[in-house]
Write a protein that holds these residues in place. Structure first.
Motif, PDB file in Angstrom:
ATOM      1  N   LEU A  21       0.858  -1.171   0.000  1.00  0.00           N
ATOM      2  CA  LEU A  21       0.000   0.000   0.000  1.00  0.00           C
ATOM      3  C   LEU A  21       0.899   1.226   0.000  1.00  0.00           C
ATOM      4  CD1 LEU A  21      -2.851   1.204   0.223  1.00  0.00           C
ATOM      5  CD2 LEU A  21      -2.559   1.132   2.706  1.00  0.00           C
ATOM      6  N   ALA A  22       0.741   2.081  -0.976  1.00  0.00           N
ATOM      7  CA  ALA A  22       1.532   3.306  -1.082  1.00  0.00           C
ATOM      8  C   ALA A  22       0.685   4.477  -0.597  1.00  0.00           C
ATOM      9  CB  ALA A  22       1.970   3.533  -2.531  1.00  0.00           C
ATOM     10  N   ILE A  23       1.212   5.194   0.400  1.00  0.00           N
ATOM     11  CA  ILE A  23       0.528   6.381   0.908  1.00  0.00           C
ATOM     12  C   ILE A  23       1.530   7.533   0.897  1.00  0.00           C
ATOM     13  CG2 ILE A  23      -1.008   4.987   2.362  1.00  0.00           C
ATOM     14  CD1 ILE A  23       0.625   6.037   4.806  1.00  0.00           C
ATOM     15  N   GLU A  41     -10.239   7.129   1.281  1.00  0.00           N
ATOM     16  CA  GLU A  41      -9.267   7.960   0.567  1.00  0.00           C
ATOM     17  C   GLU A  41      -9.471   7.831  -0.940  1.00  0.00           C
ATOM     18  OE1 GLU A  41      -7.557   9.993   2.211  1.00  0.00           O
ATOM     19  OE2 GLU A  41      -7.793   9.111   4.206  1.00  0.00           O
ATOM     20  N   PRO A  42      -9.034   8.836  -1.690  1.00  0.00           N
ATOM     21  CA  PRO A  42      -9.019   8.669  -3.152  1.00  0.00           C
ATOM     22  C   PRO A  42      -7.962   7.633  -3.526  1.00  0.00           C
ATOM     23  CG  PRO A  42      -8.249  10.873  -2.522  1.00  0.00           C
ATOM     24  CD  PRO A  42      -8.601  10.149  -1.266  1.00  0.00           C
ATOM     25  N   TRP A  43      -8.233   6.866  -4.577  1.00  0.00           N
ATOM     26  CA  TRP A  43      -7.324   5.813  -5.015  1.00  0.00           C
ATOM     27  C   TRP A  43      -6.763   6.133  -6.392  1.00  0.00           C
ATOM     28  CZ3 TRP A  43      -5.701   1.255  -2.668  1.00  0.00           C
ATOM     29  CH2 TRP A  43      -6.197   1.049  -1.384  1.00  0.00           C
ATOM     30  N   ILE A  44      -5.555   5.682  -6.611  1.00  0.00           N
ATOM     31  CA  ILE A  44      -4.874   5.771  -7.902  1.00  0.00           C
ATOM     32  C   ILE A  44      -4.715   4.330  -8.364  1.00  0.00           C
ATOM     33  CG2 ILE A  44      -2.765   6.508  -9.075  1.00  0.00           C
ATOM     34  CD1 ILE A  44      -2.461   8.402  -6.453  1.00  0.00           C
ATOM     35  N   ALA A  45      -5.200   4.027  -9.563  1.00  0.00           N
ATOM     36  CA  ALA A  45      -5.196   2.629 -10.004  1.00  0.00           C
ATOM     37  C   ALA A  45      -4.961   2.543 -11.502  1.00  0.00           C
ATOM     38  CB  ALA A  45      -6.528   1.961  -9.649  1.00  0.00           C
ATOM     39  N   GLU A  46      -4.714   1.336 -11.946  1.00  0.00           N
ATOM     40  CA  GLU A  46      -4.521   1.058 -13.354  1.00  0.00           C
ATOM     41  C   GLU A  46      -5.873   1.117 -14.071  1.00  0.00           C
ATOM     42  OE1 GLU A  46      -3.339  -0.599 -10.811  1.00  0.00           O
ATOM     43  OE2 GLU A  46      -1.230  -0.090 -11.044  1.00  0.00           O
ATOM     44  N   PRO A  47      -5.869   1.205 -15.382  1.00  0.00           N
ATOM     45  CA  PRO A  47      -7.139   1.220 -16.124  1.00  0.00           C
ATOM     46  C   PRO A  47      -7.944  -0.067 -15.898  1.00  0.00           C
ATOM     47  CG  PRO A  47      -5.322   1.909 -17.535  1.00  0.00           C
ATOM     48  CD  PRO A  47      -4.705   1.384 -16.262  1.00  0.00           C
ATOM     49  N   ALA A  48      -9.233   0.051 -16.122  1.00  0.00           N
ATOM     50  CA  ALA A  48     -10.127  -1.102 -15.976  1.00  0.00           C
ATOM     51  C   ALA A  48      -9.660  -2.250 -16.862  1.00  0.00           C
ATOM     52  CB  ALA A  48     -11.553  -0.695 -16.347  1.00  0.00           C
ATOM     53  N   GLU A  49      -9.964  -3.443 -16.418  1.00  0.00           N
ATOM     54  CA  GLU A  49      -9.670  -4.690 -17.141  1.00  0.00           C
ATOM     55  C   GLU A  49      -8.188  -5.061 -17.190  1.00  0.00           C
ATOM     56  OE1 GLU A  49     -12.161  -6.706 -17.691  1.00  0.00           O
ATOM     57  OE2 GLU A  49     -13.417  -5.085 -16.958  1.00  0.00           O
ATOM     58  N   THR A  50      -7.353  -4.384 -16.439  1.00  0.00           N
ATOM     59  CA  THR A  50      -5.958  -4.820 -16.332  1.00  0.00           C
ATOM     60  C   THR A  50      -5.859  -5.756 -15.130  1.00  0.00           C
ATOM     61  OG1 THR A  50      -5.345  -2.945 -14.928  1.00  0.00           O
ATOM     62  CG2 THR A  50      -5.045  -2.674 -17.329  1.00  0.00           C
ATOM     63  N   PRO A  51      -4.889  -6.660 -15.120  1.00  0.00           N
ATOM     64  CA  PRO A  51      -4.756  -7.560 -13.967  1.00  0.00           C
ATOM     65  C   PRO A  51      -4.577  -6.808 -12.639  1.00  0.00           C
ATOM     66  CG  PRO A  51      -3.462  -8.377 -15.804  1.00  0.00           C
ATOM     67  CD  PRO A  51      -3.957  -7.011 -16.200  1.00  0.00           C
ATOM     68  N   ALA A  52      -3.810  -5.733 -12.653  1.00  0.00           N
ATOM     69  CA  ALA A  52      -3.587  -4.979 -11.411  1.00  0.00           C
ATOM     70  C   ALA A  52      -4.888  -4.351 -10.916  1.00  0.00           C
ATOM     71  CB  ALA A  52      -2.519  -3.916 -11.634  1.00  0.00           C
ATOM     72  N   ARG A  53      -5.677  -3.830 -11.817  1.00  0.00           N
ATOM     73  CA  ARG A  53      -6.949  -3.221 -11.427  1.00  0.00           C
ATOM     74  C   ARG A  53      -7.900  -4.280 -10.883  1.00  0.00           C
ATOM     75  NH1 ARG A  53      -9.636   1.354 -13.143  1.00  0.00           N
ATOM     76  NH2 ARG A  53     -11.722   1.374 -12.281  1.00  0.00           N
ATOM     77  N   ARG A  54      -7.950  -5.438 -11.564  1.00  0.00           N
ATOM     78  CA  ARG A  54      -8.816  -6.520 -11.070  1.00  0.00           C
ATOM     79  C   ARG A  54      -8.363  -6.971  -9.681  1.00  0.00           C
ATOM     80  NH1 ARG A  54      -8.451  -8.188 -16.488  1.00  0.00           N
ATOM     81  NH2 ARG A  54      -7.053  -9.889 -15.933  1.00  0.00           N
ATOM     82  N   LEU A  91      -2.000   0.654  -4.747  1.00  0.00           N
ATOM     83  CA  LEU A  91      -1.293  -0.603  -4.571  1.00  0.00           C
ATOM     84  C   LEU A  91      -0.141  -0.607  -5.559  1.00  0.00           C
ATOM     85  CD1 LEU A  91      -3.949  -3.441  -4.262  1.00  0.00           C
ATOM     86  CD2 LEU A  91      -2.473  -2.505  -2.490  1.00  0.00           C
ATOM     87  N   ILE A  92       1.060  -0.918  -5.069  1.00  0.00           N
ATOM     88  CA  ILE A  92       2.241  -0.936  -5.929  1.00  0.00           C
ATOM     89  C   ILE A  92       3.020  -2.215  -5.640  1.00  0.00           C
ATOM     90  CG2 ILE A  92       4.438   0.183  -6.468  1.00  0.00           C
ATOM     91  CD1 ILE A  92       3.205   2.833  -5.804  1.00  0.00           C
ATOM     92  N   PRO A  93       3.380  -2.965  -6.677  1.00  0.00           N
ATOM     93  CA  PRO A  93       4.223  -4.142  -6.443  1.00  0.00           C
ATOM     94  C   PRO A  93       5.578  -3.705  -5.879  1.00  0.00           C
ATOM     95  CG  PRO A  93       3.312  -4.164  -8.669  1.00  0.00           C
ATOM     96  CD  PRO A  93       3.016  -2.827  -8.090  1.00  0.00           C
ATOM     97  N   GLU A 102      10.780  10.035  -3.445  1.00  0.00           N
ATOM     98  CA  GLU A 102      10.570  10.666  -2.151  1.00  0.00           C
ATOM     99  C   GLU A 102       9.093  10.979  -1.989  1.00  0.00           C
ATOM    100  OE1 GLU A 102      13.190  13.867  -1.235  1.00  0.00           O
ATOM    101  OE2 GLU A 102      14.828  12.932  -2.339  1.00  0.00           O
ATOM    102  N   GLY A 103       8.650  10.973  -0.762  1.00  0.00           N
ATOM    103  CA  GLY A 103       7.275  11.344  -0.496  1.00  0.00           C
ATOM    104  C   GLY A 103       6.292  10.203  -0.489  1.00  0.00           C
ATOM    105  N   VAL A 104       6.784   8.959  -0.633  1.00  0.00           N
ATOM    106  CA  VAL A 104       5.894   7.794  -0.643  1.00  0.00           C
ATOM    107  C   VAL A 104       6.322   6.837   0.468  1.00  0.00           C
ATOM    108  CG1 VAL A 104       5.081   5.796  -1.963  1.00  0.00           C
ATOM    109  CG2 VAL A 104       5.480   7.981  -3.123  1.00  0.00           C
ATOM    110  N   ARG A 105       5.350   6.404   1.230  1.00  0.00           N
ATOM    111  CA  ARG A 105       5.592   5.388   2.254  1.00  0.00           C
ATOM    112  C   ARG A 105       4.900   4.118   1.805  1.00  0.00           C
ATOM    113  NH1 ARG A 105       4.009   7.625   7.560  1.00  0.00           N
ATOM    114  NH2 ARG A 105       6.111   8.447   7.467  1.00  0.00           N
ATOM    115  N   LEU A 106       5.635   3.007   1.795  1.00  0.00           N
ATOM    116  CA  LEU A 106       5.074   1.710   1.401  1.00  0.00           C
ATOM    117  C   LEU A 106       4.774   0.894   2.647  1.00  0.00           C
ATOM    118  CD1 LEU A 106       7.425   0.923  -1.579  1.00  0.00           C
ATOM    119  CD2 LEU A 106       5.077   1.744  -1.679  1.00  0.00           C
ATOM    120  N   ILE A 107       3.568   0.398   2.706  1.00  0.00           N
ATOM    121  CA  ILE A 107       3.115  -0.353   3.871  1.00  0.00           C
ATOM    122  C   ILE A 107       2.781  -1.775   3.433  1.00  0.00           C
ATOM    123  CG2 ILE A 107       1.375  -0.492   5.691  1.00  0.00           C
ATOM    124  CD1 ILE A 107       0.907   2.538   5.203  1.00  0.00           C
TER     125      ILE A 107
END
Length: 150
Positions: A21-23, A41-54, A91-93, A102-107
């Motif tokens: 989880l990237a915040i 919270e607002p989410w940032i995600a890949e386009p619809a129908e991509t494996p990451a979005r699913r 969500l980021i692999p 800088e500016g991103v915390r991964l949980i």
């Protein structure tokens, strides 16, 4: 999400890449952080129908919420930049994370144990070709080095 199978291909599991989880780093990490903890919270995600979005949608459904996706992005560098600006969470692999952002915390999200499975694939009849075998061996060596480093 299970990987699709192809009857003409041999797949070789290389490694599992945990989703994080990237915040924004300016935000406090909430106790017992889960995806549901950040449901409003607002989410940032890949386009619809991509494996990451699913994967995000599946994980959110299992946590009883629908993410409010405000930004659709196809590049993890851009995703990290949007998170760093405080525009949302994502969500980021782990392999797509970067210590230079800088500016991103991964949980880690241990309770949901979300991973991206990374495979090599080749046609059945090509697997014993010396060049294909050498490429597969190199990929397996690289995957082992990555797992050792993490």
């Amino acid at each position: 999400m299970p990987a699709p199978t192809h009857r003409d291909l041999t797949t070789i599991a290389l490694l599992d890449d945990p989703l994080m989880l990237a915040i924004p780093s300016t935000w406090e990490v909430r106790p017992s952080a889960t995806l549901a903890t950040y449901r409003d919270e607002p989410w940032i995600a890949e386009p619809a129908e991509t494996p990451a979005r699913r994967a995000l949608e599946h994980a959110a459904r299992s946590a009883d919420f629908t993410p409010d996706i405000r930004y659709r992005v196809e590049d993890f560098t851009v995703t990290r930049a949007l998170v760093a600006e405080g525009l949302g969470v994502a969500l980021i692999p782990q392999l797509a994370s970067s210590k230079s952002t800088e500016g991103v915390r991964l949980i880690p999200i241990p309770r949901q144990n979300m991973v991206r499975h990374i495979y090599a694939a080749t046609r059945h009849d090509e697997i014993q070709r010396p060049t294909v075998r050498a490429a597969l061996d190199a990929l397996q060596d690289a995957a082992t080095a990555i797992e050792t480093a993490h």
